[in-house]
Design a protein around this motif. Structure first.
Motif, mmCIF file in Angstrom:
data_model
loop_
_atom_site.group_PDB
_atom_site.id
_atom_site.type_symbol
_atom_site.label_atom_id
_atom_site.label_comp_id
_atom_site.label_asym_id
_atom_site.label_seq_id
_atom_site.Cartn_x
_atom_site.Cartn_y
_atom_site.Cartn_z
ATOM 1 N N ALA A 1 0.837 -1.193 0.000
ATOM 2 C CA ALA A 1 0.000 0.000 0.000
ATOM 3 C C ALA A 1 0.876 1.248 0.000
ATOM 4 N N GLY A 2 0.342 2.327 -0.532
ATOM 5 C CA GLY A 2 1.047 3.594 -0.474
ATOM 6 C C GLY A 2 1.832 3.907 -1.724
ATOM 7 N N SER A 3 2.412 5.088 -1.704
ATOM 8 C CA SER A 3 3.181 5.587 -2.846
ATOM 9 C C SER A 3 4.522 4.870 -2.948
ATOM 10 N N PRO A 4 5.024 4.659 -4.176
ATOM 11 C CA PRO A 4 6.350 4.052 -4.308
ATOM 12 C C PRO A 4 7.474 5.004 -3.956
ATOM 13 N N GLY A 5 7.167 6.297 -3.844
ATOM 14 C CA GLY A 5 8.200 7.291 -3.578
ATOM 15 C C GLY A 5 8.487 8.116 -4.818
ATOM 16 N N VAL A 6 9.394 9.060 -4.675
ATOM 17 C CA VAL A 6 9.738 9.991 -5.744
ATOM 18 C C VAL A 6 10.956 9.474 -6.485
ATOM 19 N N ASP A 7 10.875 9.441 -7.809
ATOM 20 C CA ASP A 7 12.001 8.948 -8.607
ATOM 21 C C ASP A 7 13.294 9.672 -8.244
ATOM 22 N N GLY A 8 14.345 8.877 -8.053
ATOM 23 C CA GLY A 8 15.657 9.425 -7.747
ATOM 24 C C GLY A 8 15.911 9.691 -6.284
ATOM 25 N N GLU A 9 14.881 9.556 -5.441
ATOM 26 C CA GLU A 9 15.054 9.807 -4.014
ATOM 27 C C GLU A 9 15.460 8.531 -3.272
ATOM 28 N N ALA A 10 16.116 8.699 -2.133
ATOM 29 C CA ALA A 10 16.640 7.575 -1.361
ATOM 30 C C ALA A 10 15.530 6.838 -0.628
ATOM 31 N N ASP A 11 15.772 5.559 -0.339
ATOM 32 C CA ASP A 11 14.943 4.798 0.583
ATOM 33 C C ASP A 11 15.778 3.663 1.166
ATOM 34 N N ASN A 12 15.187 2.903 2.084
ATOM 35 C CA ASN A 12 15.907 1.813 2.749
ATOM 36 C C ASN A 12 15.563 0.451 2.164
ATOM 37 N N ARG A 13 14.902 0.425 1.027
ATOM 38 C CA ARG A 13 14.504 -0.840 0.425
ATOM 39 C C ARG A 13 15.666 -1.458 -0.351
ATOM 40 N N ILE A 14 15.607 -2.780 -0.519
ATOM 41 C CA ILE A 14 16.638 -3.501 -1.268
ATOM 42 C C ILE A 14 15.983 -4.377 -2.322
ATOM 43 N N GLN A 15 16.759 -4.721 -3.350
ATOM 44 C CA GLN A 15 16.211 -5.516 -4.443
ATOM 45 C C GLN A 15 15.859 -6.923 -3.970
ATOM 46 N N ALA A 16 14.927 -7.529 -4.663
ATOM 47 C CA ALA A 16 14.319 -8.786 -4.235
ATOM 48 C C ALA A 16 15.323 -9.935 -4.237
ATOM 49 N N SER B 1 32.037 -5.883 -15.618
ATOM 50 C CA SER B 1 31.561 -5.467 -16.939
ATOM 51 C C SER B 1 30.074 -5.705 -17.121
ATOM 52 N N TYR B 2 29.423 -6.353 -16.152
ATOM 53 C CA TYR B 2 28.010 -6.699 -16.315
ATOM 54 C C TYR B 2 27.144 -5.439 -16.255
ATOM 55 N N ASN B 3 25.912 -5.562 -16.754
ATOM 56 C CA ASN B 3 24.960 -4.454 -16.660
ATOM 57 C C ASN B 3 24.809 -3.975 -15.224
ATOM 58 N N MET B 4 24.516 -2.695 -15.059
ATOM 59 C CA MET B 4 24.040 -2.205 -13.771
ATOM 60 C C MET B 4 22.628 -2.767 -13.612
ATOM 61 N N ASP B 5 22.499 -3.760 -12.760
ATOM 62 C CA ASP B 5 21.332 -4.643 -12.743
ATOM 63 C C ASP B 5 20.733 -4.677 -11.345
ATOM 64 N N SER B 6 19.636 -3.977 -11.171
ATOM 65 C CA SER B 6 18.874 -4.076 -9.931
ATOM 66 C C SER B 6 17.558 -4.764 -10.232
ATOM 67 N N HIS B 7 17.238 -5.800 -9.488
ATOM 68 C CA HIS B 7 15.910 -6.401 -9.613
ATOM 69 C C HIS B 7 14.888 -5.498 -8.917
ATOM 70 N N ASN B 8 13.617 -5.814 -9.120
ATOM 71 C CA ASN B 8 12.575 -4.963 -8.557
ATOM 72 C C ASN B 8 12.640 -4.933 -7.037
ATOM 73 N N VAL B 9 12.176 -3.815 -6.491
ATOM 74 C CA VAL B 9 12.294 -3.528 -5.068
ATOM 75 C C VAL B 9 10.935 -3.523 -4.376
ATOM 76 N N GLN B 10 9.900 -3.123 -5.096
ATOM 77 C CA GLN B 10 8.567 -3.077 -4.489
ATOM 78 C C GLN B 10 7.501 -3.244 -5.570
ATOM 79 N N ARG B 11 6.301 -3.629 -5.127
ATOM 80 C CA ARG B 11 5.137 -3.749 -6.004
ATOM 81 C C ARG B 11 4.035 -2.865 -5.413
ATOM 82 N N TYR B 12 3.441 -2.023 -6.250
ATOM 83 C CA TYR B 12 2.501 -1.026 -5.752
ATOM 84 C C TYR B 12 1.344 -0.877 -6.739
ATOM 85 N N VAL B 13 0.420 0.009 -6.438
ATOM 86 C CA VAL B 13 -0.699 0.313 -7.328
ATOM 87 C C VAL B 13 -0.426 1.658 -7.979
ATOM 88 N N ASP B 14 -0.420 1.691 -9.322
ATOM 89 C CA ASP B 14 -0.089 2.930 -10.018
ATOM 90 C C ASP B 14 -1.307 3.838 -10.146
#
Length: 682
Positions: A240-255, A421-434
């Protein structure tokens, strides 16, 4: 890194400690980096011990990640390359092809000197052979007492103690865990989560909703228990809730997930069983997604030898257990066991659901029923991987931090000790309602750094005021997005070896790890065949700020539908471009808006040309007097003087200027990169 099998017993420290001895180098963690470090220390004539929470050595490399994320093979050298060559030696023996003939496996070629796809038990066997040859001790199932188990004198660690009461003394310590437990217990500064882009001058850190186009819901999926009724509550595994503002920090980590080893060989297959605690409601969101027609469940069943797979996450709802690991990095051992247990139940339940639930379309159920766990893998853990994929946990913060700017060669990297040399690769961090009321994932990034890049020695040593005899090759000093590339298993092998080389140098010189002389360290690394430098292709990206006029990049465009990100074909504006994947025609569009001073402007559209592009793309220019419609041929290569732009016309524009690109009625891929507004000469 904590397997359920290993977590069964943890005892409190005993009053009478057992001193296991004093060593030149004490390695905490039996990961690939830990074994690589210990082998190198032994080869350099140092006494070394591995204190391992694990029973099975090798971390993810032997824990199911058999489809190696190597990136550019030329960037892998030293002990890491030796390891993959040793794995190849095993597959050169006919007796190791039990379910398949070698010529039937497309990635095995006898002429090759290394192999990058392999079975878990072969990977573990090679680690055990390296340990046996090097003859250093490994104390397994020994867990650091994280509260009182690190003894320091000033800035030096003197000894570490495990929960069983064993004490290990050393001159230099190496934290090779995925979690950074020794680093944290030693009082070294660390961070968890995503930094804001502004912190290090990055573009892909922090919250990422616009860029999260891969492993996304390609079709609209209702997130509510009662479809269309928000008051009924959200389905499981949506936050529930907003995913946050693009480019802003949070304490979440990739799945996190388990990299499952599966097989479709009936002679070796154990069908998916219903796990205890199974709840089909946990997968209702997936069921709804499948019923929209999405059918790409099997796109990451990557083949490894003997009719097996390294099965990884793919799509909007898959093996990644999004959002269920936030407290893992700093959690107690007991809480980590709970998190791992929940991940195991989720993933086993997912497989059972896909193979059996009547809500899953029949073709998918039938196809999934062909698969199962192999009888000859992970035999002491119910054929389930003993290693959870800790994609990131703690990251050290020291005087030098690897960032996106170093990976992209915008800033120089001092004192290299290996390459990534690998891609900068972050898996998804959260699932929300757009905003449209649909389920949406956030956090996925897959962007090339533009070529191989060096990793600095300064990133694996703590601040001198915090600890002067500790090296951290896994939870090194890196931003979230840079770590997304660095965190690959070959790189951990590389950095483990380099850390041990530096440890030996510090011991020989009688100095702190921060004061190791880089010149002789570099010579030894090169003598041991580490790769420290490779030619880098010229950058294909140009910043929007460096271009004349007003340039709106695809990052700022208003997107309808799911556009995939790429940076394969250049030149382009920014870090890459988006394309429609030649799918969902009529359902995708992009609007580039600009607030301009009223006047006459030349409008130019940027794209990367290719033969697979569409040739009649609808473009609408919203100008002061109405809307003009033109078509764009992206098979046509822009002129050298204009690239990557082509002009689409000259118009009277004002603060409501906009360029709209659609994929309606097109055949072929459509690229959106940037739109440029240049004042016309009167």
């Amino acid at each position: 890194m904590y397997a359920l099998l290993l977590c069964a017993v943890m005892t409190a420290p005993q009053p009478d400690e057992t001193v296991r001895g004093s060593y030149d180098v004490v390695v905490y963690g039996g990961t690939s980096a830990g074994i690589g470090a210990a082998v190198q220390a032994s080869r350099m004539g140092k006494s070394v011990i591995v204190v391992a929470p694990e029973v099975h050595l090798g971390g993810l490399t032997s824990g199911g990640l058999g489809w190696t994320d190597s990136g550019l093979k030329e960037a892998v050298g030293g002990l890491a390359l030796e390891y993959y060559r040793r794995v190849k030696d095993h597959y050169d023996k006919p007796e190791n092809w039990k379910q398949q003939k070698p010529e039937e496996y497309r990635l095995y070629h006898r002429k090759d000197d290394a192999i990058w796809a392999f079975e878990p038990h072969i990977a573990e066997q090679v680690f055990e052979e390296l340990v046996a040859e090097s003859k250093f001790p490994v104390d397994r199932n020994e867990w650091l007492d994280r509260e009182k188990g690190v003894t320091k004198e000033g800035t030096k660690i003197v000894a570490i103690r495990t929960l069983s009461g064993k004490t290990y003394r050393g001159k230099v310590f190496i934290d090779a865990t995925y979690e950074g437990d020794l680093m944290a217990s030693a009082g070294v500064t660390f961070t968890v989560g995503r930094e804001a882009n502004s912190k290090y001058g990055e573009t892909m850190n922090g919250v990422q909703t616009r860029r999260a186009v891969s492993h996304q819901f390609d079709n609209p999926v209702d997130p509510y228990v009662v479809p269309g009724d928000p008051s009924s509550g959200l389905l499981p595994r949506i936050h529930a809730g907003s995913p946050g503002v693009d480019g802003e920090a949070d304490n979440r980590i990739q799945a996190y997930c388990f990299r499952m080893c599966l097989t479709d060989d009936d002679r070796n297959r154990i069908p998916f069983e219903k796990p205890s605690g199974y709840d089909p409601k946990q997968y209702e969101l997936l069921g709804r997604y499948l019923r929209t027609g999405w059918d790409k469940v099997f796109n990451k069943f990557d083949p490894i030898p003997n009719h097996k797979t390294d099965t990884n996450n793919h799509g909007g709802f898959s093996t990644d257990n999004i959002g269920m690991n936030y407290d893992y990095p700093e959690a107690s051992y007991e809480r980590r066991r709970e998190i791992i247990k929940e991940h195991e139940l989720y993933q086993k339940g997912l497989m059972y659901y896909l193979a059996n639930d009547p809500g899953v379309p029949e073709p998918t159920r039938t196809a999934m029923s062909r698969w199962g766990l192999p009888k000859d893998e992970f035999n002491d853990n119910g054929h389930w991987p003993h290693q959870i994929y800790v994609r990131e946990a703690r990251r050290m913060v020291t005087d030098f931090v690897m960032t996106e700017r170093h990976l992209r060669a915008i800033e120089p990297t001092p004192e290299p000790i290996g390459m990534g040399s690998y891609n900068m690769d972050s898996h998804n961090v959260q699932r929300y309602v757009d905003a449209n009321g649909h389920a949406r994932n956030e956090g996925d990034i897959q962007v090339s750094p533009g070529g191989p890049y060096p990793i600095s020695y300064r990133a694996i040593v703590p601040k001198a005021g915090e600890c002067t005899n500790l090296l951290v090759p896994v939870c090194l000093s890196s931003s979230h997005i840079a770590y997304g590339s660095i965190r690959m298993e070959p790189v951990f092998l590389i950095l483990g070896q380099s850390a041990a080389t530096a440890a030996a140098a510090a011991i020989d010189a009688g100095t702190d790890v921060q004061k190791v002389d880089y010149a002789p360290l570099q010579r030894r690394l090169l003598a041991d065949h580490q790769v420290l430098d490779l030619p880098r292709p010229a950058s294909q990206g140009r910043s929007a700020q460096s271009l004349p006029g007003v340039v709106v990049d695809d990052e700022a465009a208003e997107l309808t539908g799911n556009w995939s990100f790429s940076s394969v074909v250049g030149p382009f504006v920014g870090t890459g471009y988006r394309h429609d994947g030649n799918t969902d025609k009529g359902k995708k569009s992009a609007i580039f808006r600009a607030k301009l001073e009223p006047g006459r402007y030349i409008v130019r559209v940027a794209y990367t040309a290719n033969n697979n592009r569409a040739s009649a793309i609808p473009v609408r220019i919203h100008h002061a007097n109405g809307i003009a419609s033109v078509t764009l041929d992206q098979k046509k290569v822009p002129s050298k003087s204009d690239a990557p732009f082509v002009p689409v016309g000259t118009f009277d524009l004002d603060d409501k200027a906009a360029v709209e690109i659609l994929n309606e009625g097109t055949t072929g891929h459509i690229v959106i990169d940037a739109v440029q507004f240049l004042k016309a000469n009167h």
